[in-house]
Design an enzyme around this catalytic site. Sequence first.
Site, PDB file in Angstrom:
ATOM      1  N   SER A 265      -1.008  -3.323 -28.138  1.00 31.47           N
ATOM      2  CA  SER A 265      -0.785  -3.832 -29.396  1.00 31.47           C
ATOM      3  C   SER A 265      -1.073  -5.392 -29.734  1.00 31.47           C
ATOM      4  O   SER A 265      -1.228  -6.088 -28.646  1.00 31.47           O
ATOM      5  CB  SER A 265       0.418  -3.668 -30.233  1.00 31.47           C
ATOM      6  OG  SER A 265       1.436  -4.276 -29.558  1.00 31.47           O
ATOM      7  N   SER A 267       0.161  -8.034 -30.417  1.00 35.29           N
ATOM      8  CA  SER A 267       1.076  -9.119 -29.977  1.00 35.29           C
ATOM      9  C   SER A 267       0.708  -9.339 -28.175  1.00 35.29           C
ATOM     10  O   SER A 267       1.285 -10.401 -27.739  1.00 35.29           O
ATOM     11  CB  SER A 267       2.510  -8.678 -30.199  1.00 35.29           C
ATOM     12  OG  SER A 267       2.724  -7.239 -29.872  1.00 35.29           O
ATOM     13  N   THR A 344       2.533  -0.762 -33.475  1.00 38.86           N
ATOM     14  CA  THR A 344       2.681  -0.309 -32.198  1.00 38.86           C
ATOM     15  C   THR A 344       3.612   1.112 -32.225  1.00 38.86           C
ATOM     16  O   THR A 344       4.950   1.106 -33.079  1.00 38.86           O
ATOM     17  CB  THR A 344       4.086  -1.202 -31.393  1.00 38.86           C
ATOM     18  OG1 THR A 344       3.298  -2.469 -31.453  1.00 38.86           O
ATOM     19  CG2 THR A 344       4.492  -0.716 -29.993  1.00 38.86           C
ATOM     20  N   HIS A 512      -2.949  -0.216  32.491  1.00 39.36           N
ATOM     21  CA  HIS A 512      -2.971  -0.869  33.667  1.00 39.36           C
ATOM     22  C   HIS A 512      -1.904  -2.075  33.810  1.00 39.36           C
ATOM     23  O   HIS A 512      -2.030  -3.009  34.740  1.00 39.36           O
ATOM     24  CB  HIS A 512      -4.359  -1.512  33.700  1.00 39.36           C
ATOM     25  CG  HIS A 512      -4.615  -2.606  32.848  1.00 39.36           C
ATOM     26  ND1 HIS A 512      -5.241  -2.502  31.527  1.00 39.36           N
ATOM     27  CD2 HIS A 512      -4.445  -3.897  33.012  1.00 39.36           C
ATOM     28  CE1 HIS A 512      -5.312  -3.791  31.094  1.00 39.36           C
ATOM     29  NE2 HIS A 512      -4.974  -4.808  31.843  1.00 39.36           N
ATOM     30  N   ASP A 561      -6.906   4.102  29.808  1.00 37.58           N
ATOM     31  CA  ASP A 561      -5.987   3.085  29.859  1.00 37.58           C
ATOM     32  C   ASP A 561      -4.990   2.957  28.931  1.00 37.58           C
ATOM     33  O   ASP A 561      -4.743   2.001  28.031  1.00 37.58           O
ATOM     34  CB  ASP A 561      -6.806   1.756  30.013  1.00 37.58           C
ATOM     35  CG  ASP A 561      -5.810   0.767  30.510  1.00 37.58           C
ATOM     36  OD1 ASP A 561      -4.797   0.729  30.758  1.00 37.58           O
ATOM     37  OD2 ASP A 561      -6.639  -0.505  30.426  1.00 37.58           O
ATOM     38  N   SER A 688      -4.115  -7.718  27.218  1.00 38.80           N
ATOM     39  CA  SER A 688      -4.105  -6.443  27.287  1.00 38.80           C
ATOM     40  C   SER A 688      -3.209  -5.501  26.673  1.00 38.80           C
ATOM     41  O   SER A 688      -1.788  -5.993  26.747  1.00 38.80           O
ATOM     42  CB  SER A 688      -4.392  -5.937  28.875  1.00 38.80           C
ATOM     43  OG  SER A 688      -5.238  -6.476  29.407  1.00 38.80           O
TER      44      SER A 688
END
Length: 760
Positions: A265, A267, A344, A512, A561, A688
């Site tokens: 609305s 507002s 509204t 590893h 790995d 790693s």
Amino acid sequence: MTSMECGLRLKWLILALICPLIAGAPSREGSCPEENLDIAGGSFTLSNGYSDGSYLQYICPDNHYPSISSRRCQFGVWTPKASSRKKAECKKITCPNPRVLENGEVAPYQERYYINDVTTYSCSSDYKFRGSKVRVCQPNGKWNGSTPICGRDYHCPDPGVPPGSSRTGSIFNIDDEVTYHCDSPLTLIGSKVRKCLDDGQWSGTEPQCYADFTYDTAMEAAEAFGNSLTTTLTVQQGFEDDQHGKKISLDRGGKLDIYIAVDASDSIDPKDFGKAKKIIKTLIEKISYYEVSPNYEILMFATDVDQIVKMRDFKTNEKARNISKIFEDLDNFNYDKKGDRTGTNIAKLYLKILDSMSLEQVQNKEDFLQTQHVIIVFTDGQANMGGNPKPKVDLIKNLVIKNNASRENKLDLYVFGVGKDVKKEDMNGLVSEKKDERHFFKLPDLDEVQNTFDLMLDDSTVVGLCGMQQNYDGSNKRSAYPWLAQLSIAQSQISDCMGSLVTSRYILTAAHCFKEGDTPDKITVYLEKNTDVKVEKVFIHPNYSLTAKQSIGIKEFYDFDVALLQLKTPVKMSVNLRPICLPCTKETNRALKLSDSQGTCEKHEQILLSNELVDAAFTSKMDMEKRSPRKIRRITVKLGKYLDACVEDAKKAKGIEVADATEAVTKNFLCSGGNQPQRDDVSCKGESGGATHVDKYGRLIQIGVVSWGVKNLCSKAKLDAVSVSDSRDYHINLLRPDIQSFLKKHLENDKLGHTLTFLP
Ligand SMILES: *[C@@H]1O[C@H](CO)[C@@H](O)[C@H](O)[C@H]1NC(C)=O
Ligand SMILES: *[C@@H]1O[C@H](CO)[C@@H](O)[C@H](O)[C@H]1NC(C)=O
Ligand SMILES: *[C@@H]1O[C@H](CO)[C@@H](O)[C@H](O)[C@H]1NC(C)=O
Ligand SMILES: *[C@@H]1O[C@H](CO)[C@@H](O)[C@H](O)[C@H]1NC(C)=O
């Protein structure tokens, strides 16, 4: 459209006829007088000058509020009326009267308490103190901390008397009730009546007394709304989420219909209209973090109600279910297209939702009974047409709850009152009342609503969800990498390794990093501060064998790995400690915005590794003080036409003497580095085992594990080298079947930690 224009014209017609009679002779037809509108100590804005329908808003300096918050020009007069006798003024914000404490003392005594006033509380002997001993009056018109209470032992604890209220009822045994009233002109938010239950707790939520100028802070709203919504949205995850002592209300695959409605609305000004749309998007995005796939209806309302997406369409039409499409439709929903927005009509909104819900019930009665229904409405609260919305809301309650108390949890009615004119007393009937949950929030403007949603998931309520990160705010980089782990192996020649938290009990790293003789007791895992953990077991991928290809000229062979470290005890999740997402798991479907039926490992691969150059990253070692990465290594994973060259460079590594590079770099590797088409960051010693990850919609998904590289370009002096033409890094690809089966074997059926569900 036509009927609206017609209504508008009709209104002008009436105006022209009756205005002179009711408002004296106005200066111009359909306009309101300019006199007596000023406010002492403040200013005002007008939405449409002095014309009919214009909305006047008063503005006061910080820590002040206007005695009259706004006026509307209707039929040539201002409502409320502007007169020289009753002019608006800016007043100092006060907090509700704290001197309502029973069986105790409040100091200091003051007639009124203003912002920053400090109060202290103590109990008479024989009474036990609960709550906050010191409270400060906050700028939002509330005391901080919690209600001080001086109580004695009953079946239920004394529920206290919140500031600004009075209570009737002072015995607290099973079935006893207490009733609250707020001092005039404050209004009561929460439960007016509470009952002492069998389990020693009170029904409903503690009432609070709000003045017109009282607001919730974004933090308060985020916490309360987040908690309540989480109760609704959290799906059983195979581990007990008992953090909030709440039962989880949806089973896996539970049905969830969410209606989101925003007030458009006038507002709400055009700038705000854009904000309202953004709020809908943020809310949907936040909900997508949870492990549920809700159905949506999205509405905008003013004088009329527009459905951006209808529930029935969402459920039956694949295209309507496309969230990107919904966002596009929202963007295209134009402010100017709205036509008459002076009204509204909240009643009409709820009626529209009722219609949609009734349709759902007709379609499938059984489904409807099992569905959780959530309605979230944002409004400035100025219902000025369509009548009282409460009867419509009662119809919705009847439809869902069917007069059956055990069905009450199937409906959640939330209202966010936005702005100064929210009529709180009108809202109380429109929201759910559930034990220790709040369903009504009052916020000063849409920016604060946005802040609420931005803050919402930073709460630790959804910590179990993978890949969640909090944006790095400068002080806490850890929260952006909450899964980060660093390993140290006592007396090992191999320096530290990195790892990632993938469930509450497992760290993923590289194989590893460990040599024979590295027993679990020698390994320490550094996570966030004060949570360094010991390892119970090390699981190395069964096919990992460093020496497997020595005979054909590969001194060290790094295929497979990967390793998983099982921790002695599951870690407790927090903002700084959360798992990263693993591909090809159900938990990651949501992160990729896939429904459970769409989610397959192949689909994940399409999304995660779709381009020839995939933007990804891994991290350097931790700053041990801050427990955050020192550096973020940005890379592009090379696929398609870039892949072969990337693999080929493996032959330049020391110890590799083969004609065919794919002998060393099998399909189980991802490749980064080089200078085509651009340079990447390279990995350094000690990195790693780290997580090679991608960011999708703000969630982090691990696609690889940092394994080995062709060249070491880093040195002590230089921690952030970039690649040259033939420096390449290789990462174990987590989407590969042989890697998946290893992860699945250990992570899918964990008895102690939370488990992951792997996709076919
Ligand atoms: C209330 O705020 C004051 C000042 O900001 C602070 O010192 C106090 O610890 C707060 N009390 C509670 C209970 O949060
Ligand atoms: C979803 O909608 C967007 C925007 O309209 C479109 O680009 C995309 O192709 C749609 N996706 C699907 C799966 O239909
Ligand atoms: C009330 O709802 C519960 C749970 O949905 C259901 O098991 C029960 O049969 C219902 N009772 C009546 C009288 O319909
Ligand atoms: C991995 O090892 C198992 C048995 O240890 C074997 O059957 C399988 O073929 C190996 N896979 C690969 C890809 O080498």
